[in-house]
Design a protein around this motif. Structure first.
Motif, short mmCIF file in Angstrom:
data_model
loop_
_atom_site.label_atom_id
_atom_site.label_comp_id
_atom_site.label_asym_id
_atom_site.label_seq_id
_atom_site.Cartn_x
_atom_site.Cartn_y
_atom_site.Cartn_z
N ARG A 102 0.82 -1.20 0.00
CA ARG A 102 0.00 0.00 0.00
C ARG A 102 0.86 1.26 0.00
NH1 ARG A 102 -5.02 -1.40 4.18
NH2 ARG A 102 -6.03 -2.95 2.80
N ARG A 103 1.96 1.23 0.76
CA ARG A 103 2.87 2.39 0.74
C ARG A 103 3.43 2.62 -0.66
NH1 ARG A 103 4.71 0.20 5.67
NH2 ARG A 103 6.51 -0.70 4.58
N ARG A 128 0.71 4.09 -2.93
CA ARG A 128 0.47 5.51 -2.65
C ARG A 128 1.62 6.37 -3.16
NH1 ARG A 128 -1.50 3.44 2.40
NH2 ARG A 128 0.54 3.88 3.33
N SER A 129 2.84 5.87 -3.02
CA SER A 129 4.01 6.61 -3.51
C SER A 129 3.96 6.79 -5.02
CB SER A 129 5.29 5.88 -3.09
OG SER A 129 6.43 6.49 -3.66
N ALA A 137 1.20 6.77 -6.87
CA ALA A 137 0.07 7.63 -7.21
C ALA A 137 0.38 9.10 -7.01
CB ALA A 137 -1.16 7.22 -6.39
N ARG A 138 1.31 9.42 -6.10
CA ARG A 138 1.65 10.83 -5.86
C ARG A 138 2.54 11.42 -6.94
NH1 ARG A 138 2.03 9.12 -0.29
NH2 ARG A 138 4.27 8.75 -0.58
#
Length: 785
Positions: free
Chosen positions: A117-118, A121-122, A124-125
């Motif tokens: 998940r990390r 998210r990384s 997607a940013r």
């Protein structure tokens, strides 16, 4: 070189040694070029130095502007389908696939889930990322491996193919590697293209380090002088630098393939060395027979220079036919190839003569093989024959058995091409030992269900209301699922197998519908870019649909690329045939010789194609060429690319041979004598040129990229076959069989004029200059000749 040319009165002067137009003429383009070069020699050399520096400075950043795409025409149906899918449904396929693996345990464990998940998210940013779809938290079974130790993160990057590849080149190194308990590797179209561009840059440096010393050593063996050997390399380097600058300029308004860069630089260097080899050898011959430097330069440009000019026109014309095709890859090779041929000819006609004029007697210095005894050169006026001339004489005594044996051998080598299976390069264009190659193996073996999200065929109905007509969509999906080779069809009305509904619509089914249309995902059991998947897409396009439909995906891209190629192939072949016939007719005015050149070139190219299929498609002798994946098919664009380049190169040698044969015949020889003497005087030269060309192409074949490896092997083999079996054996045999028909000149090309030539005695000393009338038609040979 055709000897007949009009002159006025006694102003004609002479022609070169043994019937070639000589330096006494003092008129014409060759004399004007020679005079200009002699007068401005130092200015030309300083200008070349400045131009080379500017070209290197301007052209070096071209590596960052190139693209690894361009196999599919921009107007293809598959491209339109992908565009509609992205704009209307926000469902464009992922162009980067991250494969996250755990060493022990499962990707569903707490630590793996948190790390996944990390990472998602990384990703997607990142501002260049358009969309991310991860196994965490969706838990889609297609994104999980069979053994549960790997999972996928699907990333869609912004921009077109070229922009996405450049973004992937910056992003992928940061995303791969260790992320907590996960080890991440990358695959996907953009990641593959980024790795292809990196590998192409590494291969270019490796090819240069291999080709330069090998070429220098070969030229030292030919010239036995370090000064003479370095000049062709200088000319080749200038042509390569100019090509880089021109490609950089082209990238400002069109897409240029990275393969075009590698191919153009290698091709330009090889051609420039060949042209320099022909000109420099002729210049040394003139000096050896007592001509002064200005006189020798004029004679060289008017004889070998004329052949170089015709050769450059032929090669550029062959490459220009690629502009008829809509594929960006082929068109960018044409842009780069035409540029490099023109530059090679211009530098050969300017910088090389200036160097010859400046060096003067120092041209023969630094003989590194002085300890070895040289064989005494035969006087040019003597009619004693060397190896190639004697071989031609023996061949012409028994032409039919030799012609049949050589043709049968070439057809035997060409036989594997009958079993060619056309596909398209995918991630296996890279070596299997690369990081992308290793991730490909994991993706193919561990994610059997990933075909539904990676590499699926997409069927888009952009103007169909699925809410109003669900039954029509259901029936259409069943028809698609009933086609042989289809594993599953997913759409808004459910999942289908073997023509029946297997799973009812799920919550995720809403992603298949937009306000205006609907799309279907078709999972197949075939290789994404293989010929079976192409045929399946063609079959799917014939299935009756409830509304207009466009189909995309790997199989559709292959089908569209091949169809666009085959639609324009007849026009391209007609044009390239016309270019060949026109050039040979302008050069010799003999129709039979032009047709003969066309047929023999086609035969040698068929043998080249057969060898390419035997090695790269079937995998035989692959151990000789290093580490590459055998896919079982041949890239659909490679044969036409090799054909155009090899066709022009073959005509290079044909022109030099025909000009000398016609020269001997026009001076009064018979067919046998003209062919033997002409081949004897030129075969050694174009054989060395072919070996030089093969060395440069062999350096390209050392590339880790299969596309460059195949191109280098194809052109290198074509050069060697053409310079030995075809020119050395098949040409004398065919010309002996044709006899007097070789010299037939149609009335359209028949001219009257006066021919002037200079003769020599057996010792090579000039004894007289004479001017005679040229006949309007070729003379008849005595019987038996």
């Amino acid at each position: 070189m055709v000897l007949r040319y009009p002159v006025k009165g006694e102003e004609s002067g002479g022609v070169g040694r043994d019937g070639e137009r000589g330096p006494e003429a003092g008129v014409g383009w060759s004399a004007r070029i020679a005079a200009a070069v002699t007068r401005w020699q130092r200015a030309i050399l300083w200008g070349a130095v400045v131009a080379a520096g500017a070209a290197g400075w301007f052209g070096y950043p071209v590596q960052e502007r190139l693209s690894a795409s361009g196999q599919v025409p921009a107007a293809a149906e598959a491209v339109r389908a992908e565009k509609v899918l992205g704009e209307q449904f926000d469902a464009a396929g992922a162009n980067v696939v991250l494969i996250a693996q755990v060493a022990v345990g499962s990707v569903d464990e707490t630590q793996a889930t948190a790390a996944g998940r990390r990472l998602a998210r990384s990703v997607a940013r990142e501002p260049s990322v358009q969309k991310v779809e991860s196994y965490w938290p969706s838990r889609r079974h297609e994104l999980r491996s069979i053994n549960g130790r790997s999972a996928l993160i699907l990333v869609r990057l912004k921009g077109n193919e070229a922009q996405a590849a450049r973004t992937a080149g910056r992003l992928v190194p940061r995303l791969t590697g260790e992320h907590g308990v996960l080890t991440v590797s990358a695959n996907g179209e953009a990641a593959v293209q980024a790795e292809v561009m990196r590998q192409a840059r590494r291969d270019q440096r490796g090819a240069e380090l291999l080709a330069l010393p090998a070429t220098m050593l070969l030229l030292l063996l030919v010239y036995r002088s370090a000064v003479a050997a370095v000049l062709p390399v200088v000319v080749g380097g200038l042509a390569a630098l100019g090509t880089m600058a021109m490609l950089r300029l082209l990238t400002t308004w069109t897409e240029v393939s990275v393969s075009a860069w590698n191919i153009s630089v290698a091709l330009g260097f090889a051609l420039a060395v060949d042209y320099s080899l022909f000109l420099l050898t002729r210049y040394r011959e003139e000096l050896a027979h007592g001509a002064q430097r200005p006189e020798a330069l004029r004679a060289t440009l008017s004889t070998a220079g004329r052949a170089v000019l015709f050769s450059a026109v032929t090669v550029a014309g062959a490459l220009a036919t690629l502009l008829l095709l809509p594929h960006t890859l082929l068109r960018s090779v044409a842009y780069g190839g035409i540029t490099v041929v023109v530059l090679a000819a211009v530098v050969s006609f300017s910088v090389l003569p200036a160097c010859l004029s400046v060096f003067g007697d120092r041209l023969e210095r630094a003989d590194v093989f002085a300890r070895w005894r040289r064989k005494p050169e035969r006087p040019e006026g003597a009619r004693s024959l060397g190896f190639w001339g004697s071989c031609a004489r023996r061949v012409m005594r028994r032409p039919l058995p030799v012609a049949l044996a050589v043709a049968a051998g070439l057809l035997l080598v060409a036989a594997p091409f009958a079993g060619v299976r056309f596909g398209m390069f995918d991630d296996r264009v890279l070596p299997v030992s690369s990081a992308v190659g290793e991730s490909t193996a994991v993706l193919r073996e561990d994610f059997t269900a990933a075909g539904a999200v990676v590499g699926a065929t997409t069927v888009v109905l952009p103007r169909f209301d699925a809410h109003a007509h669900p039954r029509a969509l259901d029936e259409y999906a069943q028809r698609l699922a009933d086609r042989p080779g289809v594993v599953r069809v997913d759409t808004a009305t459910g999942s289908y197998r073997a023509g029946h509904t297997a799973v009812a619509p799920a919550e995720a089914a809403a992603r298949f519908i937009s306000r205006e249309g609907v799309w279907l995902s078709v999972t197949t059991r075939h290789e994404p870019y293989g010929p079976e998947n192409r045929d399946l897409v063609r079959a799917l396009r014939t299935v009756p649909a409830p509304a207009p439909v466009v189909i995309g995906g790997p199989g559709a891209r292959l089908a569209d690329a091949q169809q666009a190629l085959f639609d324009r192939l007849p026009a391209m072949l007609l044009l390239i045939t016309g270019v060949l016939l026109l050039v040979v007719l302008l050069l010799t005015r003999r129709v039979v010789l032009a047709v003969k050149a066309l047929l023999l070139n086609g035969l040698s190219l068929c043998a080249t194609f057969g060898a390419m299929v035997y090695v790269f498609q079937e995998g035989h002798l692959a151990w000789l060429l290093g580490d590459f994946a055998v896919t079982g098919y041949t890239d659909v664009l490679m044969p036409v690319l090799v054909f155009c380049c090899a066709f022009g190169m073959s005509m290079d040698y044909e022109i030099f041979l025909l000009t000398r044969i016609c020269e001997e015949y026009d001076r009064g020889g018979d067919t046998t004598g003209s062919v033997c003497v002409g081949l004897d005087r030129t075969a050694r030269l174009f054989t060395w040129a072919a070996v030089t060309f093969a060395i440069v192409m062999g350096a390209l074949a050392s590339s880790e990229l299969v596309v460059l490896k195949m191109f280098g092997v194809g052109l290198g083999l074509a050069a060697l076959l053409d310079a030995t079996l075809v020119r050395g054996l098949l040409v004398p045999a065919v010309m002996a069989l044709a006899g007097r028909a070789n010299w037939w000149v149609p009335r359209l090309f028949a001219t009257r004029g006066r021919v002037a030539w200079r003769t020599r005695d057996e010792a090579g000393t000039r004894v007289m200059t004479a001017t005679v009338n040229a006949p309007a038609h070729p003379r008849a040979e005595p019987r038996g000749q």
